[in-house]
Design an enzyme around this catalytic site. Structure first.
Site, PDB file in Angstrom:
ATOM      1  N   TYR A 265      69.808 -16.751 -41.356  1.00  0.00           N
ATOM      2  CA  TYR A 265      70.929 -17.166 -40.511  1.00  0.00           C
ATOM      3  C   TYR A 265      71.515 -18.508 -40.964  1.00  0.00           C
ATOM      4  CZ  TYR A 265      69.315 -13.535 -37.205  1.00  0.00           C
ATOM      5  OH  TYR A 265      68.933 -12.347 -36.612  1.00  0.00           O
TER       6      TYR A 265
ATOM      7  N   LYS B 293      56.673 -11.721 -44.782  1.00  0.00           N
ATOM      8  CA  LYS B 293      56.726 -10.531 -45.637  1.00  0.00           C
ATOM      9  C   LYS B 293      56.594 -11.030 -47.074  1.00  0.00           C
ATOM     10  CE  LYS B 293      57.448  -6.023 -46.098  1.00  0.00           C
ATOM     11  NZ  LYS B 293      56.582  -4.966 -45.539  1.00  0.00           N
TER      12      LYS B 293
ATOM     13  N   ASP C 112      56.292  -6.091 -40.466  1.00  0.00           N
ATOM     14  CA  ASP C 112      56.365  -4.712 -39.962  1.00  0.00           C
ATOM     15  C   ASP C 112      55.129  -4.364 -39.141  1.00  0.00           C
ATOM     16  OD1 ASP C 112      55.222  -5.158 -42.440  1.00  0.00           O
ATOM     17  OD2 ASP C 112      55.622  -3.159 -43.214  1.00  0.00           O
TER      18      ASP C 112
ATOM     19  N   ASP D 170      63.655 -13.527 -34.229  1.00  0.00           N
ATOM     20  CA  ASP D 170      64.702 -12.991 -33.360  1.00  0.00           C
ATOM     21  C   ASP D 170      64.362 -11.549 -32.987  1.00  0.00           C
ATOM     22  OD1 ASP D 170      67.064 -12.566 -32.053  1.00  0.00           O
ATOM     23  OD2 ASP D 170      68.353 -12.680 -33.824  1.00  0.00           O
TER      24      ASP D 170
ATOM     25  N   ASP E  78      62.522  -9.721 -29.248  1.00  0.00           N
ATOM     26  CA  ASP E  78      63.119  -8.629 -28.471  1.00  0.00           C
ATOM     27  C   ASP E  78      62.130  -7.482 -28.297  1.00  0.00           C
ATOM     28  OD1 ASP E  78      65.471 -10.108 -28.494  1.00  0.00           O
ATOM     29  OD2 ASP E  78      66.725  -8.334 -28.750  1.00  0.00           O
TER      30      ASP E  78
END
Ligand code: GGG
Length: 348
Positions: free
Chosen positions: A135, A188, A221, A245, A249
């Site tokens: 971002y 990752k 993941d 982010d 959620d």
């Protein structure tokens, strides 16, 4: 205390209106200023984050922010005001707590009743790096527009301070009575060898400085699956910007969904509090948005300003409303934003 209120777009003004009523009820001496940001502000002033808004946010002790709805297509001159605000105020730590919903048979909109018994016992916090990563806003088109490139910026400085914030939080939760403090470092690095490689290296260095706090690393993941399946195994989860982010959620479903998920964006001496949810244009203007996430932001703000008793008062009132109703449609009820806000104020 001076609070800059930025309602934003869509349901932002509705839920922030409710939160401000609660704030006024519990802390009448707080000085409030209001400022604009978002898509509507862009259309009115040609700036999604007008300079006056940035100045007002900087002049305040804290910001109470609603939601913004940035278009998904490129608009010349437009950039996400909330991403910009977090960067401009250097609010590097985005703290997103999830406490398992204790209410049996609470039917979340478009989902089965919560049936995972582990959901109710989860108590975790996602700590998301807020200033860089994917971002960072470094995107461009090449190849005559046929190739899009986004640079993922990871620095030693930002990685170190967010991981330190996560370990400090785990330590303070342990002091407050949470058993088995642990930080899960999410990355990752097996694929993003350079960027997440640096994040991982720095994170493991910091972890070694906190021998009293457990730590583990987890691929993003795997973390997504485990957060969905076994949330009770997590304490503090730390991740780079976009991973945090998304993971927050996923995790918030155990707390009752986005309607009750709140967040604190913290920097050195500065803070911005906002519901995790966005502007929800599908229900904007109907008066049915769940204000509980925004109301919890008020509790977080008061707590941040060392007003623990007032924060506890707001939390107790909101918990009582969550348990007994009224509830908005996202939580299986048919009440309005105003009904919920009124019920919280009545129970303060
Ligand atoms: N309250 C958080 C919020 O507004 N989320 C939506 C979001 O982050 N959108 C980015 C944007 O629209 O610029």
């Amino acid at each position: 205390m001076k609070v800059c209120v930025i309602p934003g777009d869509g349901i932002g003004p509705e839920v922030i209106g409710a939160a401000v009523e609660v704030l006024r009820a519990v802390a009448p001496a707080v000085e409030l200023t209001e400022a604009e940001a978002g898509w509507a502000a862009f259309q009115r002033h040609g700036a999604a984050l007008p300079t006056e808004t940035l100045a007002a946010a900087k002049a305040a002790d804290a910001v109470l922010f609603g939601a913004v709805a940035s278009p998904s297509h490129s608009v010349p001159g437009y950039r996400s005001p909330i991403v910009a605000l977090r960067r401009e105020l250097d609010l590097y730590a985005n703290i997103r707590p999830v406490v398992g919903l204790q209410i049996a048979n609470c039917r979340l909109q478009s989902s089965e009743p919560i049936h995972n018994p582990q959901s109710t016992i989860c108590n975790l916090v996602v700590v998301r790096e807020n200033t860089e990563g994917l971002y960072a806003g470094r995107e461009r088109l090449e190849d005559g527009g046929d190739t899009a490139i986004a640079e993922r910026v990871i620095t030693r400085r930002a990685s170190a301070r967010i991981v330190r914030a996560a370990f400090d939080l785990a330590r303070s939760r342990a002091v407050a009575g949470h058993p088995n403090p642990k930080v899960t470092i999410v990355h990752k690095a097996n694929v993003l060898r350079v960027s997440d490689g640096l994040f991982r290296t720095v994170a493991l260095e910091i972890a070694a400085q906190y021998p009293d706090i457990g730590s583990e690393e987890m691929l993003v993941d795997v973390a997504a699956m485990r957060l969905a399946q076994t949330p009770e195994r997590f304490d503090v989860v730390v991740a780079t910007n976009m991973f945090g982010d998304i993971l927050s959620d996923v995790a918030c479903i155990h707390g009752g969904g986005l309607g009750v998920a709140s967040s604190a964006n913290l920097g050195e001496g500065r803070a911005l509090f906002e519901p995790v949810h966005g502007a929800a244009p599908d229900i904007a203007g109907q008066g049915i948005a769940n204000p509980l996430a925004a109301i919890e932001c008020v509790a977080m703000l008061l707590e941040w300003r060392h007003r623990a008793a007032s924060a506890a008062q707001v939390r107790a009132a909101a918990a009582s409303v969550l348990a007994d109703g009224p509830r908005t449609p996202d939580m299986g009820g048919s009440s309005t934003t105003a009904d919920v806000a009124r019920a919280v104020i009545d129970r303060l």
